[in-house]
Design an enzyme around this catalytic site. Sequence first.
Site, PDB file in Angstrom:
ATOM      1  N   GLN A   1       0.810  -1.213   0.000  1.00  0.00           N
ATOM      2  CA  GLN A   1       0.000   0.000   0.000  1.00  0.00           C
ATOM      3  C   GLN A   1       0.845   1.265   0.000  1.00  0.00           C
ATOM      4  O   GLN A   1       2.046   1.240   0.266  1.00  0.00           O
ATOM      5  CB  GLN A   1      -0.933   0.001   1.211  1.00  0.00           C
ATOM      6  CG  GLN A   1      -2.018  -1.067   1.141  1.00  0.00           C
ATOM      7  CD  GLN A   1      -3.057  -0.901   2.231  1.00  0.00           C
ATOM      8  OE1 GLN A   1      -3.014  -1.550   3.254  1.00  0.00           O
ATOM      9  NE2 GLN A   1      -4.004  -0.007   2.000  1.00  0.00           N
ATOM     10  N   HIS A   2       0.177   2.361  -0.340  1.00  0.00           N
ATOM     11  CA  HIS A   2       0.670   3.739  -0.171  1.00  0.00           C
ATOM     12  C   HIS A   2       1.725   4.187  -1.180  1.00  0.00           C
ATOM     13  O   HIS A   2       1.924   5.384  -1.349  1.00  0.00           O
ATOM     14  CB  HIS A   2       1.257   3.980   1.225  1.00  0.00           C
ATOM     15  CG  HIS A   2       0.439   3.478   2.351  1.00  0.00           C
ATOM     16  ND1 HIS A   2      -0.892   3.792   2.519  1.00  0.00           N
ATOM     17  CD2 HIS A   2       0.757   2.654   3.389  1.00  0.00           C
ATOM     18  CE1 HIS A   2      -1.343   3.202   3.595  1.00  0.00           C
ATOM     19  NE2 HIS A   2      -0.385   2.500   4.140  1.00  0.00           N
TER      20      HIS A   2
ATOM     21  N   ASP B   1      -2.453  -4.957   0.264  1.00  0.00           N
ATOM     22  CA  ASP B   1      -1.953  -6.241   0.762  1.00  0.00           C
ATOM     23  C   ASP B   1      -2.662  -6.719   2.024  1.00  0.00           C
ATOM     24  O   ASP B   1      -3.016  -7.900   2.141  1.00  0.00           O
ATOM     25  CB  ASP B   1      -0.436  -6.194   0.976  1.00  0.00           C
ATOM     26  CG  ASP B   1       0.049  -5.002   1.779  1.00  0.00           C
ATOM     27  OD1 ASP B   1      -0.791  -4.210   2.277  1.00  0.00           O
ATOM     28  OD2 ASP B   1       1.280  -4.837   1.900  1.00  0.00           O
TER      29      ASP B   1
END
Length: 474
Positions: free
Chosen positions: A74-75, A232
């Site tokens: 992520q991110h 995830d």
Amino acid sequence: MTTPTLVAGIDSSTQSCKVVIREAESGALVRSGSAPHPAGTQVDPEAWWRALQVAVEQAGGLADVAAVSVGGQQHGMVTLDEQGRPIRPAMLWNDNSSGQAAADLVEELGAERWARETGTVPVASITATKLRWLAEHEPENAARVAAVCLPHDYLTWRLRGSTAIGDLVTDTSDASGTGYFDASRGAYRRELLRHAFGREDIVLPRVAAPTEAVGELATFSSRAVLGPGAGDNASAALALGLGPGDVLLSVGTSGVVCAVVADPVADLTGTVAGFADATGHYLPLVATVNCAQVLDATRSLLGVDVHQLADLALSVPAGSDGLTLVPYLQGERTPNLPNATGALHGITLENYTPAHLARAAFEAVVCGLGVGIDAVRAVGLEVGSVRMVGGAVRSPAMREIAPSVLGIDIALPEPGEYVADGAARQAAWVLASGAGPAELPNWSAPVGATATATPAPTVRAAYARAAPHYLDRQ
């Protein structure tokens, strides 16, 4: 005999790409493959694509697969120009360069507004903070940005064979970690994007529904249907079949504590991120930067392998005879200390040994998970069953030390590639939705042993003394 329908799940994580091929109805594993990613906190997105190709080849290809979904770290900030070319290396979630940008964003708008409108108070991992960093430190690159997406969005887009940035698509779980998406309303907050980046005239991926087919593969000699994918942690929760009251501890590159709930969560302290899950519910989550890499660094320092590190750790008593490691080796996200460094406390002639340091490293990682459990409880969430997954769980030291330090029994599902498995389950769900009622395939959740141990509350008390902010939620 009927040939089973196959689906593929892809996990593009910080460290590697993994591909699993499973039967759509039963979830039975058919074959798999993997390939490493480059080290570092900034990576060329093309490296993910190359790794995916290797992993697919190892898994026997996708020609016989009916549907594919991607789970991803992520991110991470992937910036594309008008032609869909990466402008610069992607900044990963664990790049702490934007720590000051995060602090500035919180100061400018206030933690309460960020939590209320996005479910998340900015920290260095969040995409919006990386965009602020880009605008401040690389203005020429910032001016070229035509689209911003996340790692799993980028790979889904590449699997479609598209070069048009308007074709980018994401899902609610990953969008909810950007800092400019309101999961409770299912909408981007472009005013927050403008505040962070200085402009909002950029393409953001369309947010797809959990069972939506977002296209077809144009690669790997396959016309498989593509699912929307997921972040995830949401993908792992899907694989494990988490429900209300179930708490998941993930001990990987990062340490994660999360739970599936029906209603959105907004923690004004910023400790609990109010993410969405991959089914239309929510996934409040606490993450630490320093997790398995603390064990890897300790193992490297001591010149031992993973088995020897566990043996050393288990050869000394709980509490490491007073030796306490504060493990901020790469700054920290929980607590939000991006520029912090690590420290050893309570060193004596008796405990200044490899075995005591090994034990202290495991206890440090588990104390980080304990902060997450405390934070989840503090926002009123039920903590019923607790499950622990991740590469570090293979260590007998982690299986013994975690329940001891946390003072709770912990279920240990059989080792597996849960992010990839969750993506595969989503792919099967997309197929089921296209054929009729959108029912999540009833794959059997993995079952393993339960870890129990004599509680050792003095360990966390020692961490409270060594770093009071570490356990300030108690």
